[in-house]
Write an enzyme that holds these catalytic residues in place. Sequence first.
Site, mmCIF file in Angstrom:
data_model
loop_
_atom_site.group_PDB
_atom_site.id
_atom_site.type_symbol
_atom_site.label_atom_id
_atom_site.label_comp_id
_atom_site.label_asym_id
_atom_site.label_seq_id
_atom_site.Cartn_x
_atom_site.Cartn_y
_atom_site.Cartn_z
ATOM 1 C CD GLU A 251 39.145 39.980 31.697
ATOM 2 O OE1 GLU A 251 39.092 40.457 30.544
ATOM 3 O OE2 GLU A 251 38.170 39.440 32.261
ATOM 4 C CG HIS B 48 37.042 33.104 57.286
ATOM 5 N ND1 HIS B 48 36.767 32.992 55.938
ATOM 6 C CD2 HIS B 48 36.285 32.175 57.905
ATOM 7 C CE1 HIS B 48 35.883 32.026 55.760
ATOM 8 N NE2 HIS B 48 35.571 31.508 56.941
ATOM 9 N N GLY C 197 42.548 35.002 52.143
ATOM 10 C CA GLY C 197 41.671 35.932 52.851
ATOM 11 C C GLY C 197 40.625 36.460 51.891
ATOM 12 C CG HIS D 91 36.495 48.635 25.568
ATOM 13 N ND1 HIS D 91 35.199 48.540 26.027
ATOM 14 C CD2 HIS D 91 36.853 47.376 25.174
ATOM 15 C CE1 HIS D 91 34.784 47.284 25.901
ATOM 16 N NE2 HIS D 91 35.772 46.560 25.396
ATOM 17 C CG HIS E 27 36.649 34.640 61.194
ATOM 18 N ND1 HIS E 27 37.683 35.557 61.194
ATOM 19 C CD2 HIS E 27 35.628 35.221 60.512
ATOM 20 C CE1 HIS E 27 37.307 36.634 60.528
ATOM 21 N NE2 HIS E 27 36.066 36.463 60.109
ATOM 22 C CB SER F 223 44.028 42.953 21.053
ATOM 23 O OG SER F 223 42.973 42.906 20.119
#
Length: 676
Positions: free
Chosen positions: A420, A76, A124, A482, A36, A393
């Site tokens: 996440e 890149h 990347g 889930h 690139h 949880s």
Amino acid sequence: MSDKKSSPAFGKEEELAINTIRILAAEMVQKANSGHPGMPMGFASVAHVLWSRFLKFSPEHPFWPGRDRFILSCGHGSALQYALLHLAGYDLDMEELKQFRQLGSRTAGHPEYGLLPGVETTTGPLGQGFANTVGMAAAQQYIRAVMPSDEGEFDPFDHRFYVVVSDGDLQEGISYEAAALAGLWKLGNIVALYDANNISIDGTIDLTWSENPVQRFEACGWHVQEVLDGHDPSQIYDAIEKARQETEKPSIIVFHTHIGFGSPNKQDSSSSHGAPLGVEEIELTKKALGWDYPEFTVPEETYAIYAEAADRGREEHKTWLENISVWLKARPERKQLWQELIEGDVPIDLNSIQPEFETGSKMATRGASGIALNQFAEKLISMIGGCADLNGSVKTDIKKTEIFSAESYGGRNIRFGVREHTMGSIAVGMCLYANLRAFTGTFLVFSDYMRPTIRTAALMKLPVIFVFSHDSIGVGEDGPTHQPIEHVAALRAIPGVNVYRPGDANEMFHAWRNALETTDQPSVIISTRQGLPVLDRSKYAPADLAGKGAYILKDSNGVPDLIFMASGSEVSLIVEAQKRLEEEKIKVRVVSMPSWELFREQSEEYKNSVLPSSVKSRLAVEAGIAQGWHEWIGDEGKFIGMNSFGESAPGAVLFEKFGFTVDNVVETAKSLIDKK
């Protein structure tokens, strides 16, 4: 960090240095016939001003803790970074530039951490380097906060994080997640340099993007500047200087540039983004830039500019070493913290910490995970992490400590929110910055959101700990969206990752110990929502054998007719099935397999002692897909697992519906015996 610099003059020698970067990048890509060239050519002016005037580095000491960090999120454009490292005097000679993207070369297609000094992270996958930078900056603030210090004294962590981002980086959702947290946490040690060239592989970015990135970052609480001419060294210098003076907010500078700058026919076009310019176009470019040197040549004037910058960094390194010695001696407690957080020494014998679980009780392994985490975290200040809005949880809170925030950088509990992907990348960045044992937490089914991060952590051999709970159809009423089915197998498929699925609370404790003892690869710790029996280790093998990955939990009386294998919640199931079969005089060996990866590392002698080749009748039970189990059960074995999505119903009902019962295990085992 208020060390304001006056604007220098930029003359012909500076222009020559900038063109050196452009031509080197184009020549590297052309020789490889791959790469690139456009981004390095368009961003050369910004990169040159940063490296020659601002960046604090010492080429002989690439991992000196006091250095600035340079992160090329748009990996890149790697030819840009390699050209800069060569000019700056790092261990990267011209011959290696000529081997760009070739087998065995350190100048890989995208920058790889550990392959080349001066590369701070593997980049990347777009956006990840940006999020890694947020993790690095957060780690700096955490370590600063927990290190005892006095106002006005030497600060060994007085450095910044410069991250280069592209249009593509900011289109990826992870960048927004990371930017939001950086603004919330007021990480004023970040300076993002945005190469706004408006070109992507498929065309101009207005085909896919209409938002205003300036307003986006302002909304996230960033200090934002725009430089309309991203090729003017004076404007570039002034903008970086203003960003450096801003310490309350992270900064981003939008540099409007021309991709493939200098190429008569390919500037401002997609054709310069991801393909060589071509021999003829390179010659035309050299002519347009007034470049009259042989191939792969660096003018002495350019080397001189970078030698001066490197000498400045060497002096800063020397001064830093003198100061750090005095600073550490001034307060003895600093030395111990420094050894753990920076040098990576573990201050305790991890084997001295023992599990505290009541035999015969029932405990979800997520609860056991939370207990184990806290037992170790009480002794290891290097442990810091959090959850994606699921702490109640997943059980990832460290007790007796605060939440990490702009008001409390010494807090060890990170509230990532429902993010996440960036949660994983921030944890990676924290491990890259220092010897922190960063961990994350969410439901196993959402590991799909984190897969690129886990993969790059494995590529970099970083000891990030990824904690996942709610590991099967045992999740129950939340239903198939889930209930993870293929996720354990998918995580096991990533090279260089230790995946643990413990069978009871004691195995979970040892999974944490093994993860903390591991320093050269990430660990995945998987736990149940539902309660599991805490096995009586006076009747069953010691749980510390889980450190071997697989072990004989309960052996048969004599040579086994059959071997049962399972991980996680299905271990207690095959234990009960063995009891039933023993009553019928069928000899069964029960093998718990919490970590395939660790088992593979054992000697052939040990592996054969657990799974002797002479016993062909084998039955594996796991509440997931069969992928991978053939390695252990062979051609003649059977597998009880999932081959469909789950359903919405109580977990116990689903286990019965899908065949995870003692009756089904017993009947399947008998069919194996009958075949003999």
